[in-house]
Design a protein around this motif. Structure first.
Motif, PDB file in Angstrom:
ATOM      1  N   MET A  65       0.843  -1.176   0.000  1.00  0.00           N
ATOM      2  CA  MET A  65       0.000   0.000   0.000  1.00  0.00           C
ATOM      3  C   MET A  65       0.892   1.245   0.000  1.00  0.00           C
ATOM      4  O   MET A  65       1.678   1.428   0.919  1.00  0.00           O
ATOM      5  CB  MET A  65      -0.910  -0.015   1.216  1.00  0.00           C
ATOM      6  N   PRO A  66       0.754   2.073  -1.031  1.00  0.00           N
ATOM      7  CA  PRO A  66       1.580   3.282  -1.108  1.00  0.00           C
ATOM      8  C   PRO A  66       1.263   4.256   0.028  1.00  0.00           C
ATOM      9  O   PRO A  66       0.112   4.394   0.440  1.00  0.00           O
ATOM     10  CB  PRO A  66       1.201   3.891  -2.453  1.00  0.00           C
ATOM     11  N   ALA A  67       2.295   4.923   0.525  1.00  0.00           N
ATOM     12  CA  ALA A  67       2.122   5.908   1.585  1.00  0.00           C
ATOM     13  C   ALA A  67       2.698   7.249   1.136  1.00  0.00           C
ATOM     14  O   ALA A  67       3.795   7.306   0.581  1.00  0.00           O
ATOM     15  CB  ALA A  67       2.804   5.444   2.857  1.00  0.00           C
ATOM     16  N   TYR A  68       1.964   8.293   1.387  1.00  0.00           N
ATOM     17  CA  TYR A  68       2.373   9.656   1.080  1.00  0.00           C
ATOM     18  C   TYR A  68       2.559  10.399   2.397  1.00  0.00           C
ATOM     19  O   TYR A  68       1.834  10.154   3.356  1.00  0.00           O
ATOM     20  CB  TYR A  68       1.296  10.369   0.258  1.00  0.00           C
ATOM     21  N   THR A  69       3.526  11.311   2.431  1.00  0.00           N
ATOM     22  CA  THR A  69       3.700  12.179   3.588  1.00  0.00           C
ATOM     23  C   THR A  69       3.207  13.567   3.193  1.00  0.00           C
ATOM     24  O   THR A  69       3.721  14.166   2.254  1.00  0.00           O
ATOM     25  CB  THR A  69       5.173  12.248   4.034  1.00  0.00           C
ATOM     26  N   VAL A  70       2.208  14.042   3.909  1.00  0.00           N
ATOM     27  CA  VAL A  70       1.587  15.334   3.621  1.00  0.00           C
ATOM     28  C   VAL A  70       1.994  16.312   4.718  1.00  0.00           C
ATOM     29  O   VAL A  70       1.828  16.018   5.906  1.00  0.00           O
ATOM     30  CB  VAL A  70       0.051  15.189   3.574  1.00  0.00           C
ATOM     31  N   THR A  71       2.534  17.462   4.323  1.00  0.00           N
ATOM     32  CA  THR A  71       2.945  18.493   5.265  1.00  0.00           C
ATOM     33  C   THR A  71       2.095  19.731   5.031  1.00  0.00           C
ATOM     34  O   THR A  71       1.985  20.207   3.904  1.00  0.00           O
ATOM     35  CB  THR A  71       4.442  18.827   5.090  1.00  0.00           C
ATOM     36  N   VAL A  72       1.487  20.229   6.099  1.00  0.00           N
ATOM     37  CA  VAL A  72       0.555  21.359   6.023  1.00  0.00           C
ATOM     38  C   VAL A  72       1.136  22.528   6.816  1.00  0.00           C
ATOM     39  O   VAL A  72       1.463  22.365   7.995  1.00  0.00           O
ATOM     40  CB  VAL A  72      -0.820  20.963   6.605  1.00  0.00           C
ATOM     41  N   ALA A  73       1.250  23.698   6.169  1.00  0.00           N
ATOM     42  CA  ALA A  73       1.779  24.893   6.825  1.00  0.00           C
ATOM     43  C   ALA A  73       0.657  25.905   7.037  1.00  0.00           C
ATOM     44  O   ALA A  73       0.004  26.331   6.085  1.00  0.00           O
ATOM     45  CB  ALA A  73       2.890  25.513   5.992  1.00  0.00           C
ATOM     46  N   THR A  74       0.453  26.285   8.291  1.00  0.00           N
ATOM     47  CA  THR A  74      -0.538  27.292   8.662  1.00  0.00           C
ATOM     48  C   THR A  74       0.166  28.640   8.775  1.00  0.00           C
ATOM     49  O   THR A  74       1.307  28.718   9.213  1.00  0.00           O
ATOM     50  CB  THR A  74      -1.199  26.918  10.002  1.00  0.00           C
ATOM     51  N   GLY A  75      -0.523  29.705   8.381  1.00  0.00           N
ATOM     52  CA  GLY A  75       0.052  31.049   8.401  1.00  0.00           C
ATOM     53  C   GLY A  75       0.373  31.543   9.801  1.00  0.00           C
ATOM     54  O   GLY A  75      -0.060  30.966  10.802  1.00  0.00           O
ATOM     55  N   THR A  76       1.120  32.652   9.854  1.00  0.00           N
ATOM     56  CA  THR A  76       1.540  33.228  11.129  1.00  0.00           C
ATOM     57  C   THR A  76       0.698  34.443  11.521  1.00  0.00           C
ATOM     58  O   THR A  76       0.970  35.070  12.540  1.00  0.00           O
ATOM     59  CB  THR A  76       3.021  33.642  11.070  1.00  0.00           C
ATOM     60  N   GLN A  77      -0.314  34.776  10.731  1.00  0.00           N
ATOM     61  CA  GLN A  77      -1.184  35.898  11.061  1.00  0.00           C
ATOM     62  C   GLN A  77      -1.961  35.598  12.344  1.00  0.00           C
ATOM     63  O   GLN A  77      -2.161  34.444  12.699  1.00  0.00           O
ATOM     64  CB  GLN A  77      -2.195  36.170   9.929  1.00  0.00           C
ATOM     65  N   TRP A  78      -2.430  36.669  12.993  1.00  0.00           N
ATOM     66  CA  TRP A  78      -3.276  36.473  14.169  1.00  0.00           C
ATOM     67  C   TRP A  78      -4.515  35.687  13.772  1.00  0.00           C
ATOM     68  O   TRP A  78      -5.114  35.943  12.731  1.00  0.00           O
ATOM     69  CB  TRP A  78      -3.683  37.819  14.769  1.00  0.00           C
ATOM     70  N   PHE A  79      -4.898  34.726  14.587  1.00  0.00           N
ATOM     71  CA  PHE A  79      -6.079  33.885  14.387  1.00  0.00           C
ATOM     72  C   PHE A  79      -6.010  33.043  13.111  1.00  0.00           C
ATOM     73  O   PHE A  79      -7.034  32.681  12.541  1.00  0.00           O
ATOM     74  CB  PHE A  79      -7.360  34.726  14.396  1.00  0.00           C
ATOM     75  N   ALA A  80      -4.799  32.718  12.635  1.00  0.00           N
ATOM     76  CA  ALA A  80      -4.641  31.926  11.414  1.00  0.00           C
ATOM     77  C   ALA A  80      -4.955  30.449  11.639  1.00  0.00           C
ATOM     78  O   ALA A  80      -5.307  29.744  10.706  1.00  0.00           O
ATOM     79  CB  ALA A  80      -3.224  32.069  10.864  1.00  0.00           C
ATOM     80  N   GLY A  81      -4.828  29.963  12.862  1.00  0.00           N
ATOM     81  CA  GLY A  81      -5.066  28.550  13.151  1.00  0.00           C
ATOM     82  C   GLY A  81      -6.541  28.214  13.214  1.00  0.00           C
ATOM     83  O   GLY A  81      -7.405  29.084  13.240  1.00  0.00           O
ATOM     84  N   THR A  82      -6.816  26.917  13.215  1.00  0.00           N
ATOM     85  CA  THR A  82      -8.201  26.455  13.289  1.00  0.00           C
ATOM     86  C   THR A  82      -8.301  25.197  14.144  1.00  0.00           C
ATOM     87  O   THR A  82      -7.332  24.438  14.259  1.00  0.00           O
ATOM     88  CB  THR A  82      -8.779  26.175  11.889  1.00  0.00           C
ATOM     89  N   ASP A  83      -9.478  25.003  14.726  1.00  0.00           N
ATOM     90  CA  ASP A  83      -9.786  23.760  15.427  1.00  0.00           C
ATOM     91  C   ASP A  83     -10.748  22.902  14.613  1.00  0.00           C
ATOM     92  O   ASP A  83     -11.163  21.836  15.066  1.00  0.00           O
ATOM     93  CB  ASP A  83     -10.403  24.059  16.801  1.00  0.00           C
ATOM     94  N   ASP A  84     -11.113  23.365  13.425  1.00  0.00           N
ATOM     95  CA  ASP A  84     -12.038  22.623  12.573  1.00  0.00           C
ATOM     96  C   ASP A  84     -11.400  21.325  12.077  1.00  0.00           C
ATOM     97  O   ASP A  84     -10.182  21.151  12.120  1.00  0.00           O
ATOM     98  CB  ASP A  84     -12.460  23.473  11.373  1.00  0.00           C
ATOM     99  N   TYR A  85     -12.244  20.425  11.580  1.00  0.00           N
ATOM    100  CA  TYR A  85     -11.763  19.206  10.948  1.00  0.00           C
ATOM    101  C   TYR A  85     -11.245  19.550   9.564  1.00  0.00           C
ATOM    102  O   TYR A  85     -11.891  20.277   8.810  1.00  0.00           O
ATOM    103  CB  TYR A  85     -12.890  18.177  10.823  1.00  0.00           C
ATOM    104  N   VAL A  86     -10.078  18.997   9.198  1.00  0.00           N
ATOM    105  CA  VAL A  86      -9.501  19.230   7.877  1.00  0.00           C
ATOM    106  C   VAL A  86      -9.315  17.875   7.209  1.00  0.00           C
ATOM    107  O   VAL A  86      -8.708  16.968   7.780  1.00  0.00           O
ATOM    108  CB  VAL A  86      -8.158  19.986   7.971  1.00  0.00           C
ATOM    109  N   TYR A  87      -9.873  17.752   6.009  1.00  0.00           N
ATOM    110  CA  TYR A  87      -9.800  16.515   5.231  1.00  0.00           C
ATOM    111  C   TYR A  87      -8.992  16.748   3.962  1.00  0.00           C
ATOM    112  O   TYR A  87      -9.025  17.839   3.391  1.00  0.00           O
ATOM    113  CB  TYR A  87     -11.203  16.041   4.840  1.00  0.00           C
ATOM    114  N   LEU A  88      -8.300  15.717   3.500  1.00  0.00           N
ATOM    115  CA  LEU A  88      -7.479  15.789   2.298  1.00  0.00           C
ATOM    116  C   LEU A  88      -7.828  14.645   1.360  1.00  0.00           C
ATOM    117  O   LEU A  88      -8.008  13.506   1.810  1.00  0.00           O
ATOM    118  CB  LEU A  88      -5.994  15.699   2.671  1.00  0.00           C
ATOM    119  N   THR A  89      -7.898  14.954   0.082  1.00  0.00           N
ATOM    120  CA  THR A  89      -8.068  13.945  -0.964  1.00  0.00           C
ATOM    121  C   THR A  89      -6.983  14.167  -2.005  1.00  0.00           C
ATOM    122  O   THR A  89      -6.755  15.301  -2.435  1.00  0.00           O
ATOM    123  CB  THR A  89      -9.453  14.062  -1.640  1.00  0.00           C
TER     124      THR A  89
END
Length: 115
Positions: A1-25
């Motif tokens: 089974m192939p495996a991919y490594t996904v790296t996600v960068a969030t911005g540095t602005q105020w309130f840039a982060g989230t607690d929401d669910y994030v899905y990737l396809t």
């Protein structure tokens, strides 16, 4: 089974982060992956300025990755998220970068192409 490594960068602005669910396809020349929830147990994902990595395993080879889909869904309350970029390391060791550099608001799906 192939495996991919996904790296996600969030911005540095105020309130840039989230607690929401994030899905990737992942969408490749040979097929499309299932929708994967990007989440590490007991870890606060997608905080302001964070660069988080996730392993995404798929059933069969997707071929050359053409695009990715990011979907944000509400957790407790709706909050915005500033996504800088996503990189994908393929099973053969190639790195692909998908730039975004924008706010993701509401519950919607966005499509990012290799930059």
């Amino acid at each position: 089974m192939p495996a991919y490594t996904v790296t996600v960068a969030t911005g540095t602005q105020w309130f840039a982060g989230t607690d929401d669910y994030v899905y990737l396809t992942l969408q490749g020349t040979a097929g499309c992956s299932e929708r994967h929830l990007l989440d590490k147990p007991f870890y606060n994902d997608f905080e302001r300025g964070a660069v988080d990595s996730y392993d995404v395993t798929v059933e069969e080879d997707l071929g050359e990755i053409q695009l990715i889909k990011i979907e944000k869904r509400k957790y407790l309350y709706q909050d915005d998220w500033y996504l800088k970029y996503i990189t994908v390391k393929t099973p053969v060791g190639d790195y692909l970068e998908f730039p975004c550099y924008r706010w993701i608001t509401d519950e919607k799906e966005i499509v990012l192409r290799d930059g």
